[in-house]
Design an enzyme around this catalytic site. Structure first.
Site, mmCIF file in Angstrom:
data_model
loop_
_atom_site.group_PDB
_atom_site.id
_atom_site.type_symbol
_atom_site.label_atom_id
_atom_site.label_comp_id
_atom_site.label_asym_id
_atom_site.label_seq_id
_atom_site.Cartn_x
_atom_site.Cartn_y
_atom_site.Cartn_z
ATOM 1 C CG HIS A 174 14.893 45.475 29.133
ATOM 2 N ND1 HIS A 174 15.055 46.796 28.776
ATOM 3 C CD2 HIS A 174 15.054 45.424 30.470
ATOM 4 C CE1 HIS A 174 15.295 47.501 29.853
ATOM 5 N NE2 HIS A 174 15.303 46.705 30.900
ATOM 6 C CG HIS A 228 12.836 53.737 32.495
ATOM 7 N ND1 HIS A 228 11.889 54.056 33.431
ATOM 8 C CD2 HIS A 228 12.950 52.389 32.553
ATOM 9 C CE1 HIS A 228 11.480 52.949 34.030
ATOM 10 N NE2 HIS A 228 12.104 51.932 33.526
ATOM 11 C CG ASN A 229 14.367 55.089 25.471
ATOM 12 O OD1 ASN A 229 14.794 55.946 26.227
ATOM 13 N ND2 ASN A 229 15.114 54.452 24.615
ATOM 14 C CG HIS A 230 9.728 51.136 24.957
ATOM 15 N ND1 HIS A 230 11.090 50.943 24.932
ATOM 16 C CD2 HIS A 230 9.283 50.915 23.709
ATOM 17 C CE1 HIS A 230 11.444 50.596 23.703
ATOM 18 N NE2 HIS A 230 10.373 50.578 22.938
ATOM 19 N NE ARG A 290 15.971 49.970 42.293
ATOM 20 C CZ ARG A 290 15.068 50.746 41.677
ATOM 21 N NH1 ARG A 290 14.728 51.903 42.210
ATOM 22 N NH2 ARG A 290 14.518 50.372 40.538
ATOM 23 C CG ASP A 291 21.701 49.478 37.438
ATOM 24 O OD1 ASP A 291 21.286 48.448 38.003
ATOM 25 O OD2 ASP A 291 21.436 49.744 36.251
ATOM 26 C CG ASP A 310 19.942 46.936 40.716
ATOM 27 O OD1 ASP A 310 20.960 46.253 40.464
ATOM 28 O OD2 ASP A 310 19.227 47.425 39.835
ATOM 29 N N GLY A 356 26.946 50.011 29.930
ATOM 30 C CA GLY A 356 25.906 50.796 29.283
ATOM 31 C C GLY A 356 24.651 49.983 29.110
ATOM 32 C CG ASN A 357 20.222 50.530 28.612
ATOM 33 O OD1 ASN A 357 19.644 51.522 28.179
ATOM 34 N ND2 ASN A 357 19.606 49.404 28.832
#
Lengths: 815, 227
Positions: free
Chosen positions: A64, A113-115, A134-135, A287, A556-557
């Site tokens: 992560h 924020h899947n899990h 916050r990002d 953050d 992104g993520n």
């Protein structure tokens, strides 16, 4: 108290202790670290890590935080990025920053924020919104909107009944309380998300072009200040254990690892931060999100090449018994870290006090190049910050095309039996409109505030959300989030490009100029070569697509491990596209609104049914190859739409995607209640014209007087166009006439269409359309006899006093 | 004319209320929850939001804010005060209006464009409308279900204190479809839907919300503003 404190300190693993007990067994495997990773930590430190250090490395080197499996692929986003003079900050920052003009910039990003949202739907989704906001805040911007892209298992599955209301409640509860309009997104149901729902949240913020904040902990002697909520035991191990491991039977026991949100504190934090920025009171800001204090301390020090001495006991705690490694790993929400010059400390603390936020100096910046953390005088951490923040492991994981892909692609939906007769087509239109993926989303989106801040020009169900940035000039932005994961399953490279094309088109049809991209890449386990291949292909698809379209990916993520056992979700590269308006008054909405407007279909329709919503709804079929994607065509459509918006040639425009032309007609007629008469083109089978999902198509309504100018502009852009018919009056039917007499024609009254379209989600999730009978107000308002009033009241009161049946399922909200 | 718009730490629609007052032609003064001084305003708007987080009953803490003590006193002396959404909740908690606002019957937050019927135009905030006029403004709340005991409700009916009702569907289960009520004097109005979100064609479903703000300006012009 003192006794308890002594015990706590005595039990803590210190650097001194670590030096003299090199052979102590450490639970690194349980924390998610591999043997060789543990050995590397020992090498870096020249001793075994302390308990706190081990926690820090396990978090920062988790998938992560370190992007260890994805890094080698994500580089393409930078390498293939077209030059852009708008880009002020890109990949690697908290969020990308794009200049809108020479004064105003925006920063935006989508994150997963899947899990957590599967384990604890309300709080998981709520803190997903809190985290992305916050990002945005950390870049120096005022957050001004949110969007959400949600994916659930089958709509009628019992667990979806648990997960969806919680997730929607959480997204709404947090965003509404922050005062951020939710302007759009997507909701998709598919069995592949049964045990792995996806919650992707996007936020966008505005800042002056010279107001970009830095995260560097520069200037030895400067003070490190922690601001916001107290630190608690929530979210501990959230990163290493939760987000980087596959779900199994034990998942339910991980509830404490989900963070709990407090949007009011976040609102105070936002206002405090913005005042700090405006008064120029800080040197750096970061953050606290995943990996909490660990990440914020090491990243800020590493970025500046400095060090830090931190006294951990100064951190305000919710529970006095917390140990150093817990404080360092806690993912308690609503916290920010600031680097402040000593002379400005009082001013910073003063602003915090004005807003009623806790702010605590916890350390100082040093030039030691080490992050040293003490706990009541004992050193518990002494590490080079770069080893955590930058030098995590990087893996080039094996890739292998999924073994079943060839067979899957050979099983084409174009060979499925399709309806031909008018009554069959009519039934199919209604059935599709009522299907979970195409039906009315109001049950969900009405739980979101789309009006707050007063600048929302377009919001869901429009193709893009459009928000005004400047009241005087009308300067604004458009945003869309899209992905069709069935296409990505059939071909991740083309599927990712199709997601990009759809988001780009959704922005373009409103008349905005698409300028930048963010993405949220949701995949199964990177340790499975087939998943890793899908990931690599999808990244390549987005990078190539962006290069072709000339717009950069700004950030992104990545979310891996979205799988239960051996079964991964469909590859789901969610793409967000940002567009710019010089004046949002020129935006083009999607709904038909004027009788007599002429309908045209821009683009080409081919027999493309593989991966389509029709194949899924009517045959539960997924196979074949996804529709062809032509980004040059998408670009031409974008250029056309921008010009048409400026000259006011097009009254409404709606992108064709899931469900094809039929669904676009359903949505455009129902939006404002105007019917339409449509004559399908001769060259195509009626069914194909209605339900093919060919990309690069837009349905437009043109005022009759603009027909010639419209056709001239279409010719100028060399776009294929088909005239389809007319917008009919308010309340008229949707009538479709096929070219061949054999198929015939059919009409659907809008009331019937609306009942099909709007009934599905309330039926599945309860309540929303059930209204008590309107109160029969007396004709003369002021004076009525008491007897009549009491009689009237019988019904009204009975309704009001009905016990709230669903209190139990809502009880998470109060925590 | 000066209209004050109060900002609590968790106020969200304060900027929108200020914009609406400005468009209607008022001079806007921003008031801070911790400052009891009303800075010479002629009327006050309590905007929507979550004043102090509202984890307790909505508005229960806000009624004790320093600014509320001054506003309560001024309201009793006749100053026009409009509470929108959270502001309505605060006015009920402060006993400037009867009744209370409870959790929506369906338990969800709901945001939609809502038709209302103006039932009473004899207030500082609705004199621009005609009784029976139907208007369209957004509603958005989680706790907008108006309740009161039967006797109070009957009194409200009899006194013409029900200022607006929901029509074409009740969005939150409010008793007798009540969307807005006033005090007996007519200077204090509580309204659950959001007039401040219907003041511009570009961003709202109508311009109907402006009527509330122009009403108070007309009212103030009529009664004369104290020097």
């Amino acid at each position: 108290m003192t006794e308890m404190l002594d015990q706590t300190v005595a039990a803590v693993d210190t650097v001194r202790l670590a030096e003299v007990t090199p052979d102590e067994l450490q639970p690194y495997l349980e924390l998610g670290l591999k043997d060789d990773e543990y050995q590397r930590i020992r090498q870096i430190l020249g001793r075994r890590p302390t308990q706190s250090e081990l926690a820090m490395y396990s978090i920062m080197w988790s998938e992560h935080c370190s992007y260890k499996s994805s890094k080698v692929h994500l580089r393409q986003f930078g390498e293939k990025a077209p030059p852009s003079d708008r880009l002020l900050a890109g990949m690697g920052e908290n969020a990308g920053v794009i200049a809108i003009n020479d004064r105003i910039a925006v920063t935006f990003k989508v994150e997963s924020h899947n899990h957590p949202s599967f384990v604890e739907p309300y709080q998981g989704a709520a803190t997903g919104v809190g985290g992305i906001v916050r990002d945005i805040l950390a870049m120096g911007a005022r957050p001004i909107l949110v969007m959400d892209s949600l994916r659930f298992g089958a709509a009628d599955h019992p667990d979806t009944q648990r997960v969806l209301p919680g997730v929607v409640g959480g997204v709404g509860g947090y965003g509404n309380c922050l005062g951020l309009p939710n302007i759009g997104g997507e909701v998709v149901f598919d069995e592949c998300y049964q045990g792995n729902p996806l919650v992707n949240a996007l936020s966008l913020g505005v800042l002056p072009v010279d107001g970009l904040q830095r995260k560097e902990a520069d200037g030895p002697g400067n003070i490190v200040v922690l601001m916001g909520a107290k630190t608690g035991r929530d979210g501990i191990g959230g990163v290493s254990v939760l987000a980087s491991a596959t779900f199994d039977e034990a998942s339910q026991a991980r509830r404490p690892a989900v963070q709990v949100g407090d949007p009011f504190t976040e609102k105070l934090l936002i206002e405090s931060c913005l005042e700090l920025y405006q008064a120029n009171l800080i040197v750096g800001v970061q953050d606290l999100g995943g990996a909490g204090l660990t990440c914020a301390l090491t990243e800020t020090a590493a970025a500046a090449g400095t060090g830090m001495d931190v006294q951990l006991e100064k951190v305000h705690l919710r529970e006095a018994s917390m140990e150093p490694h817990e404080i360092l790993a806690s993912e308690s929400q609503e916290r920010m870290l600031f680097i402040v010059e000593p002379a400005k400390l009082d001013a910073v603390l003063g602003i915090a006090q004005l807003w009623g936020v806790i702010a605590t100096p916890i350390g100082v910046v040093t030039d030691s190049g080490r992050v040293r953390i003490t706990w009541h005088g004992e050193t518990v951490v002494d590490v080079p910050p770069g080893s955590l923040a930058d030098d995590g492991p990087v893996y080039a994981r094996p890739l292998r095309e999924p073994a079943d892909l060839i067979l899957l692609q050979a099983d084409r939906a174009e060979t499925l039996p399709r309806p031909h007769h008018d009554h069959e087509l009519r039934e199919t239109v209604l059935r599709m409109a009522a299907s979970p993926n195409l039906c009315d989303r109001s049950w969900i989106t009405e739980q979101y505030d789309r009006y707050v801040l007063g600048n929302t020009v377009l919001a869901q169900p429009e193709d893009s959300g459009v928000v005004r940035l400047d009241e005087e000039t009308g300067l604004g932005v458009a945003l869309a989030l899209d992905c069709n994961s069935r296409f990505a399953r059939l071909d991740p490279y083309e599927g990712a490009k199709l997601a990009l094309a759809e988001a780009y088109r959704n922005v373009a049809v409103t008349g905005a100029d698409p300028v930048a991209v963010t993405d949220c890449l949701n995949f199964g386990s990177p340790e499975d070569p087939a998943v890793m291949w899908q990931f690599a292909e999808a990244v390549r698809g987005i990078a190539d697509g962006c290069q072709e379209l000339g717009i950069p990916v700004t950030g992104g993520n990545v979310s891996f491990y979205n799988q239960t056992g051996a079964v991964a979700i469909h590859p789901t590269p969610v793409v967000g596209v940002l567009g710019v308006f010089d004046n949002v008054a020129q935006r083009i909405p999607m709904g038909f609104s004027h009788t007599g407007d002429v309908l045209f279909l821009i683009g080409e329709t081919r027999l493309e049914l593989s991966g389509s919503e029709w194949a899924w709804v009517t045959h539960q079929h997924l196979g074949g190859r996804p529709p062809k994607v032509d980004l040059a065509r998408e670009q031409a459509i974008g250029a056309f739409m921008a010009q048409a918006a400026q000259s006011g040639l097009v009254r409404s425009a709606h992108d064709l995607s899931d469900g094809g032309l039929a669904q676009a007609l359903v949505e455009s007629t129902l939006r404002k209640g105007f019917g339409a008469s449509v004559h399908l083109p001769e060259q195509l089978e009626a069914f194909t014209a209605l339900f093919s999902e060919s990309a690069g198509r837009v349905l437009v309504a043109v005022p009759a007087g603009h027909r010639q100018a419209f056709e001239a502009l279409i010719a100028e852009h060399e776009l294929p166009v088909t005239e389809l018919g007319l917008v009919e009056g308010e309340g008229a039917d949707l009538t479709v006439v096929a070219a061949d007499a054999h198929t015939g024609q059919f009409s659907i009254p809008l009331a019937e269409l609306r009942a099909a379209f709007s009934g599905t989600l309330p039926k599945l999730f309860g309540g929303a359309t059930e209204q008590p009978a309107p109160y029969a107000a007396p004709a003369a308002v002021a004076i009525e006899t008491v007897e009549i009033m009491s009689a009237e009241l019988g019904t009204a009161d009975a309704v009001a006093e009905e016990p709230p049946a669903a209190v139990a399922e809502e009880d998470t909200e109060g925590r | 004319m000066k209209i004050g718009v109060v900002t609590f730490p968790g106020s969200l629609d304060d900027g929108d209320a200020a914009r609406a007052a400005r468009i209607a032609g008022a001079e806007v003064v921003r008031l801070w929850h911790a400052d009891p001084d009303l800075h010479g305003v002629d009327a006050v708007v309590l905007p929507g939001g979550f004043s102090y987080g509202d984890y307790l009953r909505c508005g229960a803490i806000a009624r004790f804010a320093p600014v509320m003590e001054t506003i309560s006193a001024a309201a009793r002396d006749g100053m026009p005060v409009m509470g929108i959404c959270n502001g309505f909740q605060i006015l009920c908690e402060a006993h400037l209006l009867p009744g209370a606002l409870t959790r929506n019957q369906h338990l969800h937050f709901r945001n939609r464009d809502q038709w209302l019927r103006i039932e009473n135009s004899d207030t500082a905030w609705t004199n621009h409308f005609t009784p029976g006029q139907e208007i369209l403004i957004p509603v958005k709340n989680g706790e907008g279900c108006y309740v009161a005991d039967q006797r109070t409700l009957d009194e409200l009916e009899a006194n013409g204190q029900i200022v607006a009702r929901y029509i074409q569907g009740n969005p939150n289960g409010s008793t007798r479809d009540i969307a807005a009520v006033r005090n007996t004097a007519g200077n204090v109005l509580g309204i659950m839907p959001h007039p401040e979100h219907a003041v511009e064609a570009l961003t709202g479903p109508s311009l109907d919300g402006l009527g509330f703000f122009s009403s108070v300006l007309k009212h103030l012009a009529g009664v004369g503003v104290p020097a």
